[in-house]
Scaffold this motif. Structure first.
Motif, PDB file in Angstrom:
ATOM      1  N   SER A 119      -6.732   2.859   1.089  1.00  0.00           N
ATOM      2  CA  SER A 119      -5.368   2.705   0.581  1.00  0.00           C
ATOM      3  C   SER A 119      -4.349   3.360   1.503  1.00  0.00           C
ATOM      4  O   SER A 119      -3.258   2.824   1.723  1.00  0.00           O
ATOM      5  CB  SER A 119      -5.251   3.286  -0.830  1.00  0.00           C
ATOM      6  OG  SER A 119      -5.619   4.656  -0.835  1.00  0.00           O
ATOM      7  N   ALA A 126       0.813  -1.215   0.000  1.00  0.00           N
ATOM      8  CA  ALA A 126       0.000   0.000   0.000  1.00  0.00           C
ATOM      9  C   ALA A 126       0.847   1.266   0.000  1.00  0.00           C
ATOM     10  O   ALA A 126       0.313   2.368  -0.134  1.00  0.00           O
ATOM     11  CB  ALA A 126      -0.941   0.007   1.203  1.00  0.00           C
ATOM     12  N   LEU A 168      -1.856   1.078  -6.137  1.00  0.00           N
ATOM     13  CA  LEU A 168      -3.042   0.672  -5.387  1.00  0.00           C
ATOM     14  C   LEU A 168      -4.268   1.527  -5.682  1.00  0.00           C
ATOM     15  O   LEU A 168      -5.359   1.006  -5.928  1.00  0.00           O
ATOM     16  CB  LEU A 168      -2.737   0.695  -3.892  1.00  0.00           C
ATOM     17  CG  LEU A 168      -3.811   0.099  -2.983  1.00  0.00           C
ATOM     18  CD1 LEU A 168      -4.082  -1.350  -3.362  1.00  0.00           C
ATOM     19  CD2 LEU A 168      -3.380   0.178  -1.525  1.00  0.00           C
TER      20      LEU A 168
END
Length: 412
Positions: free
Chosen positions: A265, A198, A204
């Motif tokens: 995220s 992440a 992401l």
């Protein structure tokens, strides 16, 4: 002949009744508490009524129902699949207790989204300090239940200050704190210290955006669509009646969610977890357990971690990225070779327990306020834990049966 058939069926019915009654008695006799067990999904998770009946917890099988048939009070909760940890905790509180989701006046103003969300009937309305619950979270679900546990006890100073200045606007009981209604927290394949995957927002976030775009055509207009529901109403990300797909997609990309850190995220990243430490405390009156998987192996020559052949194919790029990612975090922590091993989405070292807390290998004597971590399950990737990998249903069911036996045998 008919009389013999009736006698036969009656005998079978009696046998089945006695058998299942006996099982329930054994379960009841073996437990020390009857607190409900709430399953909380991770990133991109969905409700039991979505995905045409394909279950997040079990896939083509149903972990919740399997455990219920064994006599355990198990429920599945649903929260925003891409929402931030804060928003998911607020949603989880309302989903369990019942009522309208209150994201907090101060939080909503700061993050530029609606204060109130959906209204839920509640799956355990009597939830209180006397009627506690066990929380089990997979992946980001583990972070969500940790945050909910902290908020219940500590409340939130910012929301309390806002309420003091604006008493007419009210405050959610969640942010008032002083609640001790969680008996245990169990994290499964959870990035308790963040996941290095992440850290790459350029990878992401576009994945999340593309999922919203690609799935929107299937989601429909209903509150509970049969395919998928993104549950981002607080940001206005909901397809309206008669809204064209291009117009909907355009509104999605212009949403404030992509301009803030109030999104999954960020909260899954190492930096996000570091920033959110105040809401992820280990509480002294709660039992903590963790389970970790590893789907990489070390090569003989280079000693590099590489994905096992059994890893879910879509995870391989993420796994390779994590194998080579190195960084010094803002708090001085080094993401080095010890972070290489992973389950496809989460680093093994991050899943054990939060760094800096009291922890020990799980045994028959768990202690409140201390993390009890189980041995790494070799060959298990991120999806194996929820029955979507190559593990037999019987193996996965046994895994969850062990979890519920552990938490229901904790003293009240």
């Amino acid at each position: 002949m008919r009389r013999r058939m009736i006698i036969f069926l009656a005998t079978v019915a009696c046998f089945v009744s006695i058998t299942f009654h006996g099982i329930e008695q054994k379960v009841a006799a073996a437990t020390q508490n009857d607190y409900p067990i709430i399953l909380v999904h991770g990133l991109a998770g969905w409700d039991r009524n979505e995905a045409l009946g394909y279950k997040y917890w079990g896939g083509f099988y149903d972990i919740q129902q399997t455990l219920k048939q064994k006599g355990y009070p198990v429920y599945t909760a649903t929260v925003g699949p891409f929402a931030s940890n804060w928003d998911r905790a607020a949603e989880l509180y309302a989903y369990i207790k019942g009522g309208t989701v209150d994201y907090g006046a101060a939080h909503a103003a700061r993050e530029n989204h609606a204060r109130y969300g959906r209204t839920y009937p509640g799956i355990y309305k009597q939830w209180s300090d006397a009627n506690k619950i066990h929380l089990v979270g997979h992946s980001m679900g583990g972070l969500t239940i940790r945050q909910l546990t902290t908020m219940l006890e500590d409340g939130n100073a910012e929301e309390q200050a806002y309420y003091k200045a604006h008493p007419e606007q009210g405050i959610s009981p969640l942010f008032a704190g002083k609640k001790h209604s969680i008996q245990s927290v169990t994290t499964i394949a959870t990035p308790n210290n963040g996941t290095s995957f992440a850290e790459n927002e350029n990878v992401l976030v576009p994945v999340i955006r593309n999922m919203v775009t690609g799935m929107s055509a299937l989601s429909g207009n209903a509150l509970h669509p049969i395919i998928y529901d993104f549950k981002l109403d607080q940001f206005g990300i909901k397809r309206q009646p008669n809204e064209t797909l291009p117009a909907y997609n355009n509104r999605v990309f212009k949403s404030a969610i992509w301009k803030t850190d109030d999104i999954s995220s960020y909260d899954l990243s190492v930096e996000g977890v570091i920033k959110n430490q105040a809401n992820l405390q280990t509480k002294s009156d709660v039992y903590y357990f963790s389970y970790t998987g590893q789907a990489t192996r070390q090569t003989l020559l280079t000693k590099q971690e590489v994905p096992m052949i059994t890893m879910f194919p879509a995870f391989v790029p993420a796994s390779n990225y994590m194998n080579s990612f190195r960084k010094t975090a803002s708090n001085g922590m080094k993401i080095d070779n010890t972070w290489a091993a992973n389950d496809g989405l989460v680093n093994v070292v991050s899943s054990y327990y939060p760094f800096g807390v009291s922890a020990k290998k799980a045994d028959a004597n768990p202690v409140k306020g201390q993390w009890n971590y189980y041995p790494v399950k070799q060959g298990w990737d991120h999806l194996d834990f929820i029955g979507m990998g190559d593990k037999l249903p019987s193996v996965v069911n046994t895994f969850y049966l062990d979890i519920v036996k552990t938490v229901t045998n904790l003293p009240k």
